[in-house]
Scaffold this motif. Structure first.
Motif, PDB file in Angstrom:
ATOM      1  N   ASP A 101      44.804  78.464  75.850  1.00 38.25           N
ATOM      2  CA  ASP A 101      44.461  77.692  75.651  1.00 38.25           C
ATOM      3  C   ASP A 101      44.478  77.583  74.060  1.00 38.25           C
ATOM      4  O   ASP A 101      44.464  78.781  73.142  1.00 38.25           O
ATOM      5  CB  ASP A 101      43.365  77.546  75.571  1.00 38.25           C
ATOM      6  CG  ASP A 101      42.770  75.451  75.646  1.00 38.25           C
ATOM      7  OD1 ASP A 101      42.961  75.078  76.788  1.00 38.25           O
ATOM      8  OD2 ASP A 101      42.088  75.437  74.335  1.00 38.25           O
ATOM      9  N   TYR A 124      45.451  75.486  84.930  1.00 37.53           N
ATOM     10  CA  TYR A 124      47.040  74.352  84.411  1.00 37.53           C
ATOM     11  C   TYR A 124      46.812  74.622  83.248  1.00 37.53           C
ATOM     12  O   TYR A 124      46.158  75.629  82.299  1.00 37.53           O
ATOM     13  CB  TYR A 124      46.144  73.167  84.689  1.00 37.53           C
ATOM     14  CG  TYR A 124      46.445  72.095  83.834  1.00 37.53           C
ATOM     15  CD1 TYR A 124      47.466  71.460  84.408  1.00 37.53           C
ATOM     16  CD2 TYR A 124      46.357  71.565  82.464  1.00 37.53           C
ATOM     17  CE1 TYR A 124      48.213  69.827  83.530  1.00 37.53           C
ATOM     18  CE2 TYR A 124      47.349  70.336  81.871  1.00 37.53           C
ATOM     19  CZ  TYR A 124      48.072  69.912  82.111  1.00 37.53           C
ATOM     20  OH  TYR A 124      48.788  68.737  81.683  1.00 37.53           O
ATOM     21  N   ASP A 181      49.430  73.297  80.792  1.00 36.20           N
ATOM     22  CA  ASP A 181      50.575  72.608  79.545  1.00 36.20           C
ATOM     23  C   ASP A 181      49.906  71.608  78.548  1.00 36.20           C
ATOM     24  O   ASP A 181      48.592  71.858  78.965  1.00 36.20           O
ATOM     25  CB  ASP A 181      51.019  72.146  80.610  1.00 36.20           C
ATOM     26  CG  ASP A 181      51.907  71.277  81.088  1.00 36.20           C
ATOM     27  OD1 ASP A 181      52.561  71.599  79.873  1.00 36.20           O
ATOM     28  OD2 ASP A 181      52.664  70.859  81.845  1.00 36.20           O
ATOM     29  N   ASP A 182      50.917  71.392  77.968  1.00 33.30           N
ATOM     30  CA  ASP A 182      50.254  70.772  76.540  1.00 33.30           C
ATOM     31  C   ASP A 182      50.229  68.984  77.537  1.00 33.30           C
ATOM     32  O   ASP A 182      49.967  68.989  78.527  1.00 33.30           O
ATOM     33  CB  ASP A 182      51.771  70.318  75.406  1.00 33.30           C
ATOM     34  CG  ASP A 182      52.046  71.294  75.258  1.00 33.30           C
ATOM     35  OD1 ASP A 182      51.193  72.396  75.561  1.00 33.30           O
ATOM     36  OD2 ASP A 182      53.616  72.001  74.740  1.00 33.30           O
ATOM     37  N   GLY A 183      48.472  68.919  75.907  1.00 33.52           N
ATOM     38  CA  GLY A 183      48.439  67.341  76.706  1.00 33.52           C
ATOM     39  C   GLY A 183      47.510  67.088  75.588  1.00 33.52           C
ATOM     40  O   GLY A 183      47.212  67.205  74.692  1.00 33.52           O
ATOM     41  N   GLN A 184      46.218  65.599  76.631  1.00 40.02           N
ATOM     42  CA  GLN A 184      45.810  65.207  75.030  1.00 40.02           C
ATOM     43  C   GLN A 184      44.199  66.158  74.901  1.00 40.02           C
ATOM     44  O   GLN A 184      43.934  65.840  76.418  1.00 40.02           O
ATOM     45  CB  GLN A 184      45.858  63.915  75.149  1.00 40.02           C
ATOM     46  CG  GLN A 184      46.930  63.359  74.767  1.00 40.02           C
ATOM     47  CD  GLN A 184      47.431  63.246  73.576  1.00 40.02           C
ATOM     48  OE1 GLN A 184      46.230  62.979  73.141  1.00 40.02           O
ATOM     49  NE2 GLN A 184      48.609  64.036  72.662  1.00 40.02           N
ATOM     50  N   SER A 185      43.495  65.844  73.848  1.00 38.55           N
ATOM     51  CA  SER A 185      42.071  65.905  74.364  1.00 38.55           C
ATOM     52  C   SER A 185      41.164  64.960  73.260  1.00 38.55           C
ATOM     53  O   SER A 185      42.144  64.366  73.027  1.00 38.55           O
ATOM     54  CB  SER A 185      41.331  67.117  73.670  1.00 38.55           C
ATOM     55  OG  SER A 185      42.200  67.501  72.261  1.00 38.55           O
ATOM     56  N   HIS A 238      47.413  72.521  73.616  1.00 33.55           N
ATOM     57  CA  HIS A 238      47.531  72.967  74.692  1.00 33.55           C
ATOM     58  C   HIS A 238      47.007  73.357  75.662  1.00 33.55           C
ATOM     59  O   HIS A 238      45.407  74.009  74.924  1.00 33.55           O
ATOM     60  CB  HIS A 238      48.886  74.421  74.346  1.00 33.55           C
ATOM     61  CG  HIS A 238      49.140  75.141  75.794  1.00 33.55           C
ATOM     62  ND1 HIS A 238      50.746  75.155  76.636  1.00 33.55           N
ATOM     63  CD2 HIS A 238      48.461  76.110  76.253  1.00 33.55           C
ATOM     64  CE1 HIS A 238      50.306  75.944  77.304  1.00 33.55           C
ATOM     65  NE2 HIS A 238      49.422  76.263  77.390  1.00 33.55           N
ATOM     66  N   TRP A 239      46.527  73.154  76.680  1.00 29.68           N
ATOM     67  CA  TRP A 239      45.063  73.276  77.844  1.00 29.68           C
ATOM     68  C   TRP A 239      45.424  74.120  78.803  1.00 29.68           C
ATOM     69  O   TRP A 239      46.850  75.127  79.573  1.00 29.68           O
ATOM     70  CB  TRP A 239      45.302  72.374  78.695  1.00 29.68           C
ATOM     71  CG  TRP A 239      45.103  70.714  78.295  1.00 29.68           C
ATOM     72  CD1 TRP A 239      44.810  69.816  77.709  1.00 29.68           C
ATOM     73  CD2 TRP A 239      43.532  70.826  78.043  1.00 29.68           C
ATOM     74  NE1 TRP A 239      44.367  68.854  77.119  1.00 29.68           N
ATOM     75  CE2 TRP A 239      43.356  69.138  77.460  1.00 29.68           C
ATOM     76  CE3 TRP A 239      41.385  71.696  77.854  1.00 29.68           C
ATOM     77  CZ2 TRP A 239      41.718  69.101  76.127  1.00 29.68           C
ATOM     78  CZ3 TRP A 239      41.042  70.819  77.620  1.00 29.68           C
ATOM     79  CH2 TRP A 239      40.415  69.293  76.410  1.00 29.68           C
ATOM     80  N   PRO A 275      46.746  66.166  70.488  1.00 24.36           N
ATOM     81  CA  PRO A 275      46.706  67.063  70.930  1.00 24.36           C
ATOM     82  C   PRO A 275      46.805  68.794  71.180  1.00 24.36           C
ATOM     83  O   PRO A 275      46.234  68.992  70.247  1.00 24.36           O
ATOM     84  CB  PRO A 275      49.007  67.314  70.665  1.00 24.36           C
ATOM     85  CG  PRO A 275      48.600  65.542  70.165  1.00 24.36           C
ATOM     86  CD  PRO A 275      47.535  65.317  69.549  1.00 24.36           C
TER      87      PRO A 275
END
Length: 200
Positions: free
Chosen positions: A146, A177, A179-183, A189-190, A187
């Motif tokens: 992460d 999970y 993958d890249d995403g939003q927090s 990586h989760w 942005p």
């Protein structure tokens, strides 16, 4: 990266959760645990109260835990009229907890990773100690890939280490999970493990 532990950050986060649906991990745990029927559930890091409310509506008694000072007022504002005193509220940090009520369902949605590593093991023992025979526990844990894994105040796990936390329990679901995403902060990586387990 600066810590997200500040009260204002979490208050803003909870406000932003007002319109989201109930977390699917909680719904999975409820389905596997069966109808509440007056049994005891625990919502660890109850936040905006979405999952607390879902559990109450499904007939559970709920012990909701969160450290934000406005937790009690926030939850009492959304409790349904037919809750019949089925909600108890504990406003404190996880590391302050020494015991939890015996429970048939324990849910911790995106809350356990923010326990300091020095306190995580003790709290994990307290949490699982509250889970009764046949009880279901559902948690999100952060993996070691992460983006936030370099924050020393939070805890992160390899997949093997995360699985070992459930030794003696039957793992019903273990999804990764990565993958890249939003927090809430933008942005990132989760790397997350969604885990549901049952005590035999």
């Amino acid at each position: 990266m600066d810590s997200l532990a500040g009260t204002k950050v979490w208050a803003d986060y909870n406000a932003a959760q007002a319109t989201r649906p109930v977390r699917s991990l909680c719904l999975d745990a409820m389905a596997l645990a069966g109808p509440g029927g007056g049994r005891q559930a625990i919502d660890l890091g109850c936040g905006a109260g979405k999952e607390t409310l879902a559990l109450l509506r499904d007939g559970w008694r709920v012990h909701a835990v969160d450290s934000l000072p406005d937790t009690r007022d926030r939850l009492l504002a959304i409790v349904p009229a037919d809750a019949d005193g089925r909600l108890s509220i504990d406003v404190r940090t996880f590391q302050e907890l020494r015991a939890l009520p015996p429970a048939d369902l324990i849910f911790a949605g995106y809350s356990l990773p923010f326990i300091h590593p020095d306190h995580f093991g003790t709290f994990w023992t307290v949490m699982l100690g509250a889970l009764g025979p046949g009880g279901v526990v559902a948690v999100n844990l952060f993996g070691d890939r992460d983006t936030w894994a370099d924050v020393p105040e939070w805890n992160f796990h390899t997949e093997d280490a995360a699985r070992r936390l459930f030794d003696g329990l039957q793992i019903l679901k273990f999804e990764v999970y990565d993958d890249d995403g939003q927090s809430f902060r933008g942005p990132k990586h989760w790397h997350i493990y969604d885990i549901v387990a049952r005590r035999p």
